[in-house]
Design a protein around this motif. Structure first.
Motif, PDB file in Angstrom:
ATOM      1  N   ALA A  37       0.841  -1.207   0.000  1.00 47.34           N
ATOM      2  CA  ALA A  37       0.000   0.000   0.000  1.00 47.34           C
ATOM      3  C   ALA A  37       0.870   1.247   0.000  1.00 47.34           C
ATOM      4  CB  ALA A  37      -0.919  -0.002   1.227  1.00 47.34           C
ATOM      5  N   SER A  38       1.937   1.227   0.790  1.00 45.10           N
ATOM      6  CA  SER A  38       2.786   2.421   0.857  1.00 45.10           C
ATOM      7  C   SER A  38       3.516   2.628  -0.462  1.00 45.10           C
ATOM      8  CB  SER A  38       3.742   2.344   2.063  1.00 45.10           C
ATOM      9  OG  SER A  38       4.942   1.723   1.719  1.00 45.10           O
ATOM     10  N   ARG A  39       3.894   1.548  -1.091  1.00 45.46           N
ATOM     11  CA  ARG A  39       4.556   1.679  -2.401  1.00 45.46           C
ATOM     12  C   ARG A  39       3.576   2.283  -3.424  1.00 45.46           C
ATOM     13  NH1 ARG A  39       6.523  -3.640  -2.830  1.00 45.46           N
ATOM     14  NH2 ARG A  39       7.763  -3.259  -0.971  1.00 45.46           N
ATOM     15  N   ALA A  40       2.313   1.936  -3.281  1.00 50.74           N
ATOM     16  CA  ALA A  40       1.297   2.458  -4.211  1.00 50.74           C
ATOM     17  C   ALA A  40       0.824   3.859  -3.819  1.00 50.74           C
ATOM     18  CB  ALA A  40       0.109   1.508  -4.260  1.00 50.74           C
ATOM     19  N   GLY A  41       1.236   4.330  -2.646  1.00 49.31           N
ATOM     20  CA  GLY A  41       0.808   5.655  -2.186  1.00 49.31           C
ATOM     21  C   GLY A  41      -0.661   5.706  -1.779  1.00 49.31           C
ATOM     22  N   LEU A  42      -1.217   4.537  -1.483  1.00 48.73           N
ATOM     23  CA  LEU A  42      -2.629   4.462  -1.097  1.00 48.73           C
ATOM     24  C   LEU A  42      -2.748   4.135   0.391  1.00 48.73           C
ATOM     25  CD1 LEU A  42      -3.871   2.255  -4.088  1.00 48.73           C
ATOM     26  CD2 LEU A  42      -4.241   4.725  -3.775  1.00 48.73           C
ATOM     27  N   THR A  43      -3.852   4.530   1.011  1.00 48.17           N
ATOM     28  CA  THR A  43      -4.032   4.121   2.398  1.00 48.17           C
ATOM     29  C   THR A  43      -4.226   2.594   2.389  1.00 48.17           C
ATOM     30  OG1 THR A  43      -6.456   4.225   2.481  1.00 48.17           O
ATOM     31  CG2 THR A  43      -5.258   6.302   2.838  1.00 48.17           C
ATOM     32  N   PRO A  44      -3.907   1.927   3.493  1.00 47.14           N
ATOM     33  CA  PRO A  44      -4.050   0.465   3.518  1.00 47.14           C
ATOM     34  C   PRO A  44      -5.457  -0.007   3.127  1.00 47.14           C
ATOM     35  CG  PRO A  44      -2.731   1.171   5.369  1.00 47.14           C
ATOM     36  CD  PRO A  44      -3.218   2.422   4.698  1.00 47.14           C
ATOM     37  N   SER A  45      -6.492   0.718   3.558  1.00 45.68           N
ATOM     38  CA  SER A  45      -7.848   0.267   3.221  1.00 45.68           C
ATOM     39  C   SER A  45      -8.215   0.577   1.770  1.00 45.68           C
ATOM     40  CB  SER A  45      -8.883   0.847   4.181  1.00 45.68           C
ATOM     41  OG  SER A  45      -8.779   2.254   4.246  1.00 45.68           O
ATOM     42  N   GLN A  46      -7.593   1.595   1.186  1.00 40.78           N
ATOM     43  CA  GLN A  46      -7.807   1.844  -0.245  1.00 40.78           C
ATOM     44  C   GLN A  46      -7.164   0.721  -1.048  1.00 40.78           C
ATOM     45  OE1 GLN A  46      -5.904   5.748  -0.640  1.00 40.78           O
ATOM     46  NE2 GLN A  46      -7.710   6.491  -1.718  1.00 40.78           N
ATOM     47  N   TYR A  47      -6.001   0.269  -0.565  1.00 42.78           N
ATOM     48  CA  TYR A  47      -5.245  -0.737  -1.309  1.00 42.78           C
ATOM     49  C   TYR A  47      -5.898  -2.109  -1.210  1.00 42.78           C
ATOM     50  CZ  TYR A  47      -1.346  -3.336  -3.201  1.00 42.78           C
ATOM     51  OH  TYR A  47      -0.576  -4.143  -3.983  1.00 42.78           O
ATOM     52  N   ASP A  48      -6.237  -2.498   0.008  1.00 38.07           N
ATOM     53  CA  ASP A  48      -6.875  -3.793   0.227  1.00 38.07           C
ATOM     54  C   ASP A  48      -7.669  -3.746   1.533  1.00 38.07           C
ATOM     55  OD1 ASP A  48      -7.659  -6.360   0.663  1.00 38.07           O
ATOM     56  OD2 ASP A  48      -5.674  -7.269   0.502  1.00 38.07           O
ATOM     57  N   GLY A  49      -8.942  -3.455   1.396  1.00 35.33           N
ATOM     58  CA  GLY A  49      -9.806  -3.272   2.564  1.00 35.33           C
ATOM     59  C   GLY A  49     -10.013  -4.523   3.384  1.00 35.33           C
ATOM     60  N   LYS A  50      -9.595  -5.685   2.814  1.00 36.37           N
ATOM     61  CA  LYS A  50      -9.846  -6.930   3.548  1.00 36.37           C
ATOM     62  C   LYS A  50      -8.570  -7.573   4.077  1.00 36.37           C
ATOM     63  CE  LYS A  50     -14.307  -8.195   1.766  1.00 36.37           C
ATOM     64  NZ  LYS A  50     -14.572  -7.154   0.749  1.00 36.37           N
ATOM     65  N   SER A  51      -7.456  -6.869   3.962  1.00 32.38           N
ATOM     66  CA  SER A  51      -6.214  -7.481   4.436  1.00 32.38           C
ATOM     67  C   SER A  51      -6.258  -7.627   5.952  1.00 32.38           C
ATOM     68  CB  SER A  51      -5.015  -6.616   4.031  1.00 32.38           C
ATOM     69  OG  SER A  51      -5.043  -5.396   4.744  1.00 32.38           O
ATOM     70  N   ARG A  52      -5.433  -8.510   6.458  1.00 33.00           N
ATOM     71  CA  ARG A  52      -5.459  -8.804   7.905  1.00 33.00           C
ATOM     72  C   ARG A  52      -5.137  -7.562   8.719  1.00 33.00           C
ATOM     73  NH1 ARG A  52      -2.372 -13.126  10.085  1.00 33.00           N
ATOM     74  NH2 ARG A  52      -0.586 -12.038   9.206  1.00 33.00           N
ATOM     75  N   ALA A  53      -4.163  -6.799   8.251  1.00 34.57           N
ATOM     76  CA  ALA A  53      -3.777  -5.610   9.005  1.00 34.57           C
ATOM     77  C   ALA A  53      -4.914  -4.585   9.019  1.00 34.57           C
ATOM     78  CB  ALA A  53      -2.521  -4.992   8.416  1.00 34.57           C
ATOM     79  N   VAL A  54      -5.603  -4.441   7.897  1.00 32.79           N
ATOM     80  CA  VAL A  54      -6.705  -3.469   7.852  1.00 32.79           C
ATOM     81  C   VAL A  54      -7.823  -3.897   8.814  1.00 32.79           C
ATOM     82  CG1 VAL A  54      -8.539  -2.482   6.410  1.00 32.79           C
ATOM     83  CG2 VAL A  54      -6.180  -2.538   5.580  1.00 32.79           C
ATOM     84  N   LEU A  55      -8.099  -5.193   8.852  1.00 27.33           N
ATOM     85  CA  LEU A  55      -9.121  -5.668   9.804  1.00 27.33           C
ATOM     86  C   LEU A  55      -8.706  -5.323  11.229  1.00 27.33           C
ATOM     87  CD1 LEU A  55     -10.131  -9.170   8.327  1.00 27.33           C
ATOM     88  CD2 LEU A  55     -11.233  -6.933   8.026  1.00 27.33           C
ATOM     89  N   ALA A  56      -7.422  -5.514  11.529  1.00 27.61           N
ATOM     90  CA  ALA A  56      -6.926  -5.199  12.876  1.00 27.61           C
ATOM     91  C   ALA A  56      -7.018  -3.694  13.145  1.00 27.61           C
ATOM     92  CB  ALA A  56      -5.492  -5.699  13.033  1.00 27.61           C
ATOM     93  N   TYR A  57      -6.641  -2.877  12.162  1.00 24.43           N
ATOM     94  CA  TYR A  57      -6.725  -1.420  12.357  1.00 24.43           C
ATOM     95  C   TYR A  57      -8.181  -0.969  12.538  1.00 24.43           C
ATOM     96  CZ  TYR A  57      -1.808  -0.266  11.763  1.00 24.43           C
ATOM     97  OH  TYR A  57      -0.460  -0.136  11.960  1.00 24.43           O
ATOM     98  N   ARG A  58      -9.093  -1.678  11.880  1.00 20.91           N
ATOM     99  CA  ARG A  58     -10.503  -1.343  12.036  1.00 20.91           C
ATOM    100  C   ARG A  58     -10.950  -1.571  13.497  1.00 20.91           C
ATOM    101  NH1 ARG A  58     -13.481  -0.858   7.370  1.00 20.91           N
ATOM    102  NH2 ARG A  58     -12.203  -2.228   6.108  1.00 20.91           N
TER     103      ARG A  58
END
Ligand code: ADP
Ligand code: MG
Length: 262
Positions: free
Chosen positions: A225-246
């Motif tokens: 996500a950081s390489r793409a310059g997107l927020t983690p949830s923009q990049y992949d809203g279902k990734s494990r880390a995004v679920l944890a951040y939610r």
């Protein structure tokens, strides 16, 4: 408007990632968000595609007026990001020169708080990415905030850096009306490693009241996500880390509600 700082005097623990992940989730939910880069390295600024080495204007400009902030200046400094609802108050490398000044003597400790007060009506939430040093910028971040998030990497010696951050906070609390609520967030957790498990156990023993009961797992999607310059949830809203951040965001919002800070 709610203002949260993300800080830890150790680098590489997930501060910038945490600030951007939380900002992204708030913006996804329709909040108008400002992210403030107070780290002279400017990682958050770079994340969103701006170069801290070549920016003509940055958060540094706010410190050039003897502790006063000209009306309208904070708005003028805001840059756009990959998310339409996130504005960035960028860092520039010039910020490093501020770290040598004492916030008390120069009257510079409240510059960020005063600047954010000018954004009160236009934004709902602010996330401040703090530098890894105790200096005028860290003091500004903590003074401007209603809640502090302390990411801690679950590894050997993690507690050492955390102790330093907590004693900094104790010192800063002496000059606040109310103690700053804080939440310790275990990051880069890898359940397959002994070091991660041990660090998590130690955190539970040493900081039972301030520790978030979840953890942010190691997740390569965050780097992508950081390489793409997107927020983690923009990049992949279902990734494990995004679920944890939610889940973390939910917890932080409920603490804020309970403490009734405006
Ligand atoms: P800090 O701001 O504390 O220095 P960063 O947020 O920049 O730390 O994170 C350091 C590096 O680790 C970055 O490359 C980031 O993408 C990566 N990172 C952060 N959190 C995770 C995670 N949970 N899983 C995998 N990589 C992570
Ligand atoms: Mg950082």
């Amino acid at each position: 408007m709610r203002v949260w700082a993300v800080a830890n005097q150790k680098g590489g623990v997930g501060k910038t990632t945490t600030a951007i992940a939380l900002a992204g989730l708030l913006a996804d939910a329709g909040k108008r968000v400002v992210v403030v880069d107070l780290d002279p390295h400017g990682s958050m600024t770079s994340y969103f595609g701006h170069d801290p080495d070549s920016l003509q204007h940055s958060v540094f400009d706010l410190f050039l007026h003897k502790g006063n902030v000209p009306l309208g200046l904070p708005q003028q400094l805001l840059l756009s990001t990959s998310h339409p609802d996130i504005a960035l108050l960028p860092a520039s490398t010039a910020l490093a020169t501020l770290e040598r000044q004492s916030p008390g003597q120069s009257g510079l400790g409240l510059v960020i708080g005063k600047s954010l007060a000018q954004l009160w009506e236009d934004y709902d939430h602010v996330l401040i990415d703090s530098p890894p040093l105790l200096g005028v910028l860290m003091v500004n971040a903590l003074a401007a905030s209603q809640q502090l998030v302390i990411p801690v990497q679950t590894e050997f010696l993690a507690l050492k850096g955390l102790e330093r951050m907590v004693s900094t906070l104790t010192m800063i609390n002496r000059s606040r009306k109310q103690a700053l609520p804080y939440c310790i967030v275990p990051t880069l957790f890898d359940r397959r490693t002994q070091a991660s498990m041990r660090a998590l156990r130690e955190l539970h023993t040493s900081y039972p009241e301030h520790l978030w009961t979840g953890y942010i797992p190691v997740d390569t999607r965050l780097r992508d996500a950081s390489r793409a310059g997107l927020t983690p949830s923009q990049y992949d809203g279902k990734s494990r880390a995004v679920l944890a951040y939610r889940a973390l965001l939910k917890q932080l919002l409920s603490v804020q509600q309970a403490s009734q800070v405006v």
